[in-house]
Design a protein around this motif. Sequence first.
Motif, PDB file in Angstrom:
ATOM      1  N   ILE A  56       0.856  -1.189   0.000  1.00 56.41           N
ATOM      2  CA  ILE A  56       0.000   0.000   0.000  1.00 56.41           C
ATOM      3  C   ILE A  56       0.888   1.233   0.000  1.00 56.41           C
ATOM      4  N   GLN A  57       0.495   2.220  -0.785  1.00 56.79           N
ATOM      5  CA  GLN A  57       1.256   3.453  -0.909  1.00 56.79           C
ATOM      6  C   GLN A  57       0.298   4.639  -0.908  1.00 56.79           C
ATOM      7  N   GLY A  58       0.784   5.747  -0.422  1.00 53.50           N
ATOM      8  CA  GLY A  58       0.018   6.984  -0.469  1.00 53.50           C
ATOM      9  C   GLY A  58       0.971   8.145  -0.621  1.00 53.50           C
ATOM     10  N   ARG A  59       0.567   9.111  -1.431  1.00 53.83           N
ATOM     11  CA  ARG A  59       1.446  10.255  -1.677  1.00 53.83           C
ATOM     12  C   ARG A  59       0.642  11.453  -2.176  1.00 53.83           C
ATOM     13  N   PRO A  60       1.144  12.639  -1.880  1.00 49.68           N
ATOM     14  CA  PRO A  60       0.501  13.838  -2.436  1.00 49.68           C
ATOM     15  C   PRO A  60       0.694  13.877  -3.946  1.00 49.68           C
ATOM     16  N   MET A  61      -0.251  14.462  -4.629  1.00 47.31           N
ATOM     17  CA  MET A  61      -0.132  14.652  -6.074  1.00 47.31           C
ATOM     18  C   MET A  61      -0.846  15.929  -6.473  1.00 47.31           C
ATOM     19  N   THR A  62      -0.452  16.488  -7.584  1.00 43.58           N
ATOM     20  CA  THR A  62      -1.075  17.728  -8.037  1.00 43.58           C
ATOM     21  C   THR A  62      -2.156  17.481  -9.071  1.00 43.58           C
ATOM     22  N   THR A  63      -2.003  16.439  -9.877  1.00 44.21           N
ATOM     23  CA  THR A  63      -3.030  16.108 -10.856  1.00 44.21           C
ATOM     24  C   THR A  63      -3.214  14.605 -10.892  1.00 44.21           C
ATOM     25  N   ALA A  64      -4.382  14.197 -11.290  1.00 42.47           N
ATOM     26  CA  ALA A  64      -4.684  12.773 -11.427  1.00 42.47           C
ATOM     27  C   ALA A  64      -4.146  12.285 -12.770  1.00 42.47           C
ATOM     28  N   PRO A  65      -4.057  10.979 -12.972  1.00 49.86           N
ATOM     29  CA  PRO A  65      -3.628  10.467 -14.278  1.00 49.86           C
ATOM     30  C   PRO A  65      -4.471  11.063 -15.394  1.00 49.86           C
ATOM     31  N   GLY A  66      -3.832  11.451 -16.479  1.00 52.76           N
ATOM     32  CA  GLY A  66      -4.543  12.082 -17.592  1.00 52.76           C
ATOM     33  C   GLY A  66      -4.527  13.595 -17.494  1.00 52.76           C
ATOM     34  N   GLY A  67      -3.918  14.150 -16.441  1.00 47.94           N
ATOM     35  CA  GLY A  67      -3.783  15.587 -16.312  1.00 47.94           C
ATOM     36  C   GLY A  67      -4.961  16.300 -15.675  1.00 47.94           C
ATOM     37  N   HIS A  68      -5.955  15.560 -15.206  1.00 52.50           N
ATOM     38  CA  HIS A  68      -7.118  16.194 -14.581  1.00 52.50           C
ATOM     39  C   HIS A  68      -6.920  16.269 -13.078  1.00 52.50           C
ATOM     40  N   HIS A  69      -7.469  17.291 -12.469  1.00 53.22           N
ATOM     41  CA  HIS A  69      -7.381  17.406 -11.015  1.00 53.22           C
ATOM     42  C   HIS A  69      -8.170  16.284 -10.368  1.00 53.22           C
ATOM     43  N   HIS A  70      -7.613  15.712  -9.357  1.00 56.18           N
ATOM     44  CA  HIS A  70      -8.283  14.634  -8.628  1.00 56.18           C
ATOM     45  C   HIS A  70      -9.434  15.265  -7.868  1.00 56.18           C
ATOM     46  N   GLU A  71     -10.658  14.836  -8.137  1.00 57.88           N
ATOM     47  CA  GLU A  71     -11.833  15.543  -7.640  1.00 57.88           C
ATOM     48  C   GLU A  71     -12.119  15.345  -6.158  1.00 57.88           C
ATOM     49  N   HIS A  72     -12.187  14.105  -5.672  1.00 60.41           N
ATOM     50  CA  HIS A  72     -12.677  13.869  -4.321  1.00 60.41           C
ATOM     51  C   HIS A  72     -11.583  13.651  -3.295  1.00 60.41           C
ATOM     52  N   GLY A  73     -10.449  13.146  -3.696  1.00 60.94           N
ATOM     53  CA  GLY A  73      -9.371  12.868  -2.756  1.00 60.94           C
ATOM     54  C   GLY A  73      -8.464  14.055  -2.567  1.00 60.94           C
ATOM     55  N   GLY A  74      -8.873  15.190  -3.117  1.00 56.99           N
ATOM     56  CA  GLY A  74      -8.024  16.356  -3.002  1.00 56.99           C
ATOM     57  C   GLY A  74      -6.782  16.161  -3.843  1.00 56.99           C
ATOM     58  N   ASP A  75      -5.666  16.313  -3.228  1.00 52.21           N
ATOM     59  CA  ASP A  75      -4.406  16.173  -3.947  1.00 52.21           C
ATOM     60  C   ASP A  75      -3.609  14.999  -3.383  1.00 52.21           C
ATOM     61  N   TYR A  76      -4.284  13.870  -3.169  1.00 48.92           N
ATOM     62  CA  TYR A  76      -3.646  12.709  -2.562  1.00 48.92           C
ATOM     63  C   TYR A  76      -4.034  11.442  -3.313  1.00 48.92           C
ATOM     64  N   GLN A  77      -3.050  10.550  -3.537  1.00 46.19           N
ATOM     65  CA  GLN A  77      -3.290   9.304  -4.254  1.00 46.19           C
ATOM     66  C   GLN A  77      -2.925   8.120  -3.365  1.00 46.19           C
ATOM     67  N   VAL A  78      -3.754   7.084  -3.403  1.00 43.65           N
ATOM     68  CA  VAL A  78      -3.517   5.849  -2.665  1.00 43.65           C
ATOM     69  C   VAL A  78      -3.482   4.706  -3.674  1.00 43.65           C
ATOM     70  N   LEU A  79      -2.521   3.795  -3.510  1.00 40.50           N
ATOM     71  CA  LEU A  79      -2.370   2.640  -4.394  1.00 40.50           C
ATOM     72  C   LEU A  79      -2.338   1.362  -3.566  1.00 40.50           C
ATOM     73  N   ILE A  80      -2.949   0.303  -4.096  1.00 35.60           N
ATOM     74  CA  ILE A  80      -2.834  -1.040  -3.526  1.00 35.60           C
ATOM     75  C   ILE A  80      -2.255  -1.909  -4.624  1.00 35.60           C
ATOM     76  N   ASP A  81      -1.071  -2.440  -4.389  1.00 34.63           N
ATOM     77  CA  ASP A  81      -0.364  -3.246  -5.390  1.00 34.63           C
ATOM     78  C   ASP A  81      -0.277  -2.512  -6.725  1.00 34.63           C
ATOM     79  N   GLY A  82      -0.074  -1.198  -6.685  1.00 34.63           N
ATOM     80  CA  GLY A  82       0.079  -0.394  -7.891  1.00 34.63           C
ATOM     81  C   GLY A  82      -1.214   0.052  -8.544  1.00 34.63           C
ATOM     82  N   VAL A  83      -2.347  -0.405  -8.050  1.00 33.78           N
ATOM     83  CA  VAL A  83      -3.651  -0.023  -8.614  1.00 33.78           C
ATOM     84  C   VAL A  83      -4.226   1.121  -7.773  1.00 33.78           C
ATOM     85  N   PRO A  84      -4.631   2.222  -8.411  1.00 35.22           N
ATOM     86  CA  PRO A  84      -5.178   3.347  -7.640  1.00 35.22           C
ATOM     87  C   PRO A  84      -6.458   2.962  -6.885  1.00 35.22           C
TER      88      PRO A  84
END
Length: 130
Positions: A56-84
Amino acid sequence: MPDITRRRALTATAALAATATVTALVAPAASAAGHGHPMPMPKPQSFDEVYKGRRIQGRPMTTAPGGHHHEHGGDYQVLIDGVPLHVMRNADGSWISIVSHYDPVSTPRAAARAAVDELQGAPLLPFPAN
């Protein structure tokens, strides 16, 4: 009506002073929250660990994949086995995920752990993009 004694007058004055103090302390926070100026929430920390055999991984990010702002998680991404893992921060600062939507937790790490628990070894499937 009984006469007001000095003791009753002092007690009433102390009670009014205490009420005024509490009101003065609470009013600015309520006012700020009610007028579009929410209190800032602390930023979650990055993490990278193995939990119950899953990475499991979590990190701040500025944009979601594809260049769009991540809408609900703010500026944070969480991955499980590499899958968002789709996460969302609630107004009270708690976090939920697409896997454990009705079980709010205090951090994105806790949301990732709760999702691993709920998946019970099943793979996390990618959340479809809009």
